[in-house]
Write an enzyme that holds these catalytic residues in place. Structure first.
Site, PDB file in Angstrom:
ATOM      1  N   LYS A 240       1.619   2.933 -11.697  1.00  0.00           N
ATOM      2  CA  LYS A 240       0.713   2.450 -10.636  1.00  0.00           C
ATOM      3  C   LYS A 240      -0.642   3.103 -10.879  1.00  0.00           C
ATOM      4  CE  LYS A 240      -0.089   2.908  -5.601  1.00  0.00           C
ATOM      5  NZ  LYS A 240       0.458   3.216  -4.269  1.00  0.00           N
ATOM      6  N   ASP A 245      -7.254   3.805  -3.201  1.00  0.00           N
ATOM      7  CA  ASP A 245      -6.475   3.079  -2.206  1.00  0.00           C
ATOM      8  C   ASP A 245      -7.055   3.349  -0.823  1.00  0.00           C
ATOM      9  OD1 ASP A 245      -4.623   1.784  -0.673  1.00  0.00           O
ATOM     10  OD2 ASP A 245      -2.979   3.209  -1.039  1.00  0.00           O
ATOM     11  N   LYS A 252      -6.744   2.679   5.959  1.00  0.00           N
ATOM     12  CA  LYS A 252      -6.182   3.999   6.235  1.00  0.00           C
ATOM     13  C   LYS A 252      -7.083   4.746   7.212  1.00  0.00           C
ATOM     14  CE  LYS A 252      -3.928   4.944   1.787  1.00  0.00           C
ATOM     15  NZ  LYS A 252      -2.545   5.059   2.249  1.00  0.00           N
ATOM     16  N   ASP A 263      -4.201   7.969  -6.285  1.00  0.00           N
ATOM     17  CA  ASP A 263      -3.221   6.878  -6.298  1.00  0.00           C
ATOM     18  C   ASP A 263      -3.082   6.229  -7.688  1.00  0.00           C
ATOM     19  OD1 ASP A 263      -1.327   5.813  -4.642  1.00  0.00           O
ATOM     20  OD2 ASP A 263      -2.566   4.121  -3.977  1.00  0.00           O
ATOM     21  N   ASP A 322      -1.773  -1.992   2.894  1.00  0.00           N
ATOM     22  CA  ASP A 322      -1.712  -0.632   2.359  1.00  0.00           C
ATOM     23  C   ASP A 322      -0.440  -0.417   1.533  1.00  0.00           C
ATOM     24  OD1 ASP A 322      -2.549   1.934   1.880  1.00  0.00           O
ATOM     25  OD2 ASP A 322      -1.988   2.724   3.859  1.00  0.00           O
ATOM     26  N   GLU A 324       0.285  -1.673  -1.188  1.00  0.00           N
ATOM     27  CA  GLU A 324      -0.277  -2.454  -2.290  1.00  0.00           C
ATOM     28  C   GLU A 324       0.306  -2.079  -3.650  1.00  0.00           C
ATOM     29  OE1 GLU A 324      -1.534   0.331  -1.256  1.00  0.00           O
ATOM     30  OE2 GLU A 324      -1.731   1.276  -3.207  1.00  0.00           O
ATOM     31  N   ARG A 326       3.309  -1.508  -4.638  1.00  0.00           N
ATOM     32  CA  ARG A 326       4.507  -2.282  -5.010  1.00  0.00           C
ATOM     33  C   ARG A 326       4.125  -3.696  -5.455  1.00  0.00           C
ATOM     34  NH1 ARG A 326       7.114  -1.382   0.810  1.00  0.00           N
ATOM     35  NH2 ARG A 326       5.887   0.513   0.589  1.00  0.00           N
TER      36      ARG A 326
HETATM   37  N1  BES Z   1      -0.711   5.272  -1.931  1.00  0.00           N
HETATM   38  C1  BES Z   1       0.022   5.196  -0.744  1.00  0.00           C
HETATM   39  C2  BES Z   1       1.172   6.203  -0.682  1.00  0.00           C
HETATM   40  C3  BES Z   1       0.802   7.651  -0.554  1.00  0.00           C
HETATM   41  C4  BES Z   1       0.710   8.242   0.681  1.00  0.00           C
HETATM   42  C5  BES Z   1       0.620   8.411  -1.681  1.00  0.00           C
HETATM   43  C6  BES Z   1       0.405   9.581   0.790  1.00  0.00           C
HETATM   44  C7  BES Z   1       0.324   9.757  -1.566  1.00  0.00           C
HETATM   45  C8  BES Z   1       0.234  10.340  -0.343  1.00  0.00           C
HETATM   46  C9  BES Z   1       0.630   3.809  -0.599  1.00  0.00           C
HETATM   47  O1  BES Z   1      -0.077   2.774  -1.161  1.00  0.00           O
HETATM   48  C10 BES Z   1       0.734   3.550   0.868  1.00  0.00           C
HETATM   49  O2  BES Z   1      -0.271   3.557   1.503  1.00  0.00           O
HETATM   50  N2  BES Z   1       1.945   3.357   1.348  1.00  0.00           N
HETATM   51  C11 BES Z   1       2.164   3.160   2.723  1.00  0.00           C
HETATM   52  C12 BES Z   1       3.300   2.163   2.853  1.00  0.00           C
HETATM   53  C13 BES Z   1       3.496   1.644   4.253  1.00  0.00           C
HETATM   54  C14 BES Z   1       2.308   0.785   4.654  1.00  0.00           C
HETATM   55  C15 BES Z   1       4.768   0.838   4.299  1.00  0.00           C
HETATM   56  C16 BES Z   1       2.576   4.503   3.366  1.00  0.00           C
HETATM   57  O3  BES Z   1       3.225   5.292   2.712  1.00  0.00           O
HETATM   58  O4  BES Z   1       2.166   4.725   4.496  1.00  0.00           O
HETATM   59 ZN    ZN Z   2      -1.305   3.275  -2.792  1.00  0.00          ZN
HETATM   60 ZN    ZN Z   3      -1.609   1.992   0.116  1.00  0.00          ZN
END
Ligand code: BES
Ligand code: ZN
Ligand code: ZN
Length: 475
Positions: A240, A245, A252, A263, A322, A324, A326
């Site tokens: 990834k 992000d 966010k 990210d 968010d 994204e 996946r």
């Molecule tokens: N890049 C983030 C995940 C992340 C969070 C990495 C904190 C490092 C530290 C990912 O893209 C994301 O935002 N995931 C969301 C998923 C949710 C919307 C289902 C998350 O983890 O909140």
């Molecule tokens: Zn992300």
């Molecule tokens: Zn994200």
């Protein structure tokens, strides 16, 4: 800092400082016991005592184990950075311990200084490893050299990954990251192909394109590969590479957005693994695919409620922009499996905050269908001193990804078990014959930290790189 193995004995080496490890037993009978005890020194881990007059550094250890020495020498490296010694000597202790000492010193002395206008005045410190054990018995140089060289290559690749991840988003756009991959190939026997937005359209990689759409920095798909003549196996690595992000329209909160330059760590780890594998000349064909994209907001941003058609034709209801990573991985996994028939496929991603909640900041979450593969990966990670834990799939969590209007939703309908539902989402894009050969690494916690831990400084860690190289070595 440069670490050098030497055939000279410890006593023959003339250096400005010598380092001695002390266990409790050794401290008991040591000539300097009194002065050390007066200085409140105990033979416990994390205890370092420097005597300037006698040019000796005593380092407490509870056992002479690789895991303890790796972390201990990361601390020694930090301590040494405040002094201007030009030459320092230590014993190698054994081939395995020499490797841990080198890893601790090199990984522990890393710092990201590119944007500091006033750099710390650096001295070219040389650290000499004498080829002898704790009792002064000579150790075979060739087996020591093998371990030390390997450790140096791994550290070099890890620090390369850390540099990429630490680079701020405006200086590491998808295009910049693709140029770094090309540069890596130009300096080595790796080969690199970069695919642009038009190619992604032709390949129907619409999930990845949707994430990329609102950014002025166009997406890139990186394919970096290593093909030795004597390859015994083929492994595909997918990363990834979200160079930023913001969360997209599901924006966010400000505090969570800070650090999201990290990210791209999955993608940068893949590049680092290829660098290491090439340096070590491992007899395995390795393909790295990185989806380099920026997730931004704008008039043309993809939206919650959109339905995307991924490369394999499956439809995805977007319920949160968010989630994204996946979406990008879905298309890149399909592309990678179409291009390369591999024995294994691993993906690396800072995929979910839920993984950090489940395991804490320091442990990589590993997920997949094969118990045996999980076992091998866990074995590799514990042998290099990285933390990993397996998170189990189940059919109830799989249900949570169901959508009323598309083949699946991009988030689970419940917030619990988010690391696993994210991996189960990816599972929809793994071909049937690859199910048992696939492993997903969620490095959301372990890839980056704003406080130092173990051998890792502030910022990017490069965690999971050494685990993967160790796994590849075992093939
Ligand atoms: N890049 C983030 C995940 C992340 C969070 C990495 C904190 C490092 C530290 C990912 O893209 C994301 O935002 N995931 C969301 C998923 C949710 C919307 C289902 C998350 O983890 O909140
Ligand atoms: Zn992300
Ligand atoms: Zn994200």
């Amino acid at each position: 800092m440069v670490v050098k193995l030497t055939e000279d004995s410890f006593s023959d080496l003339s250096c400005e400082l010598q380092i001695d490890l002390l266990t409790e037993k050794e401290l008991e009978s040591h000539v300097s016991k009194e002065i050390l005890t007066n200085a409140s020194f105990e033979a416990k881990s994390k205890q370092i005592c420097l005597f300037l007059e006698s040019a000796q550094m005593f380092v407490g250890v509870e056992s002479l184990s690789a895991d303890e020495l790796r972390v201990t020498f990361a601390q020694v490296a930090k301590k040494l950075s405040s002094y201007k010694y030009k030459s320092v000597k230590i014993r190698a202790y054994s081939a395995i311990l020499a490797r841990a000492i080198v890893e601790g010193l090199v990984l522990g002395s890393y710092s990201y200084t590119r944007y500091k206008s006033k750099k710390d005045e650096s001295v070219d410190m040389e650290i000499f490893l004498a080829s002898e054990d704790k009792d002064g018995k000579k150790l075979p140089y060739s087996s020591l050299a093998l371990q030390v060289d390997e450790a140096l290559s791994l550290c070099d690749a890890t620090n390369y990954t850390r540099d990429l991840v630490n680079t701020p988003p405006d200086d590491m756009t998808p295009e910049d990251l693709s140029l770094c991959a090309q540069e890596l190939a130009a300096d080595s026997s790796l080969e690199c192909t970069i695919y642009d937005e038009k190619f992604l359209k032709d390949e129907n990689m619409n999930a990845m394109l949707a994430v990329a759409r609102a950014s002025v920095h166009k997406p890139r798909l990186i394919h970096l590969h290593y093909k030795p003549k004597n390859a015994k196996k083929v492994i595909t690595l997918v990363g990834k590479g979200l160079t930023y992000d913001s969360g997209g329209l599901s924006l966010k909160p400000s505090a969570s957005m800070v650090t999201m330059k990290m990210d791209k760590a999955g993608g940068c780890t893949v590049l680092g693994i290829l660098k290491a594998v090439e340096a070590l000349k491992l007899p395995v064909e390795v393909h790295g695919f990185v989806g380099a994209v920026e997730n931004m907001i704008g008039g043309n941003a993809y939206k919650p409620d959109d339905i995307l058609v991924a490369k394999n034709g499956k439809t995805i209801e977007v319920r949160n922009t968010d989630a994204e990573g996946r979406l990008v991985l879905a298309d890149v996994l399909c592309f990678a499996q179409e291009r390369v028939k591999a024995d294994y496929i691993f993906d690396f991603a800072t995929l979910t905050g839920a993984c950090v909640v489940a395991l804490g900041q320091y442990t990589t979450g590993i997920m997949g269908h094969s118990g045996n593969l999980k076992h091998l990966v866990r074995k590799a990670s514990s042998s290099v001193g990285e933390l990993s834990a397996s998170l189990p799939f189940n059919d109830h969590l799989k249900e949570l990804l169901k959508s009323k209007i598309a083949d699946m939703s991009n988030i689970g309908s419940s917030p619990y078990g988010g690391a696993i539902t994210a991996a189960l989402f990816l599972d929809h894009f793994i071909d049937e014959e690859m199910k048992q050969k696939w492993m997903h690494f969620d490095i959301a916690g372990s890839a980056y930290s704003e406080s130092s831990w173990g051998v890792n400084p502030h910022g990017a860690t490069g965690e999971s790189l050494r685990t993967c190289v160790e796994f590849i070595k075992g093939l």
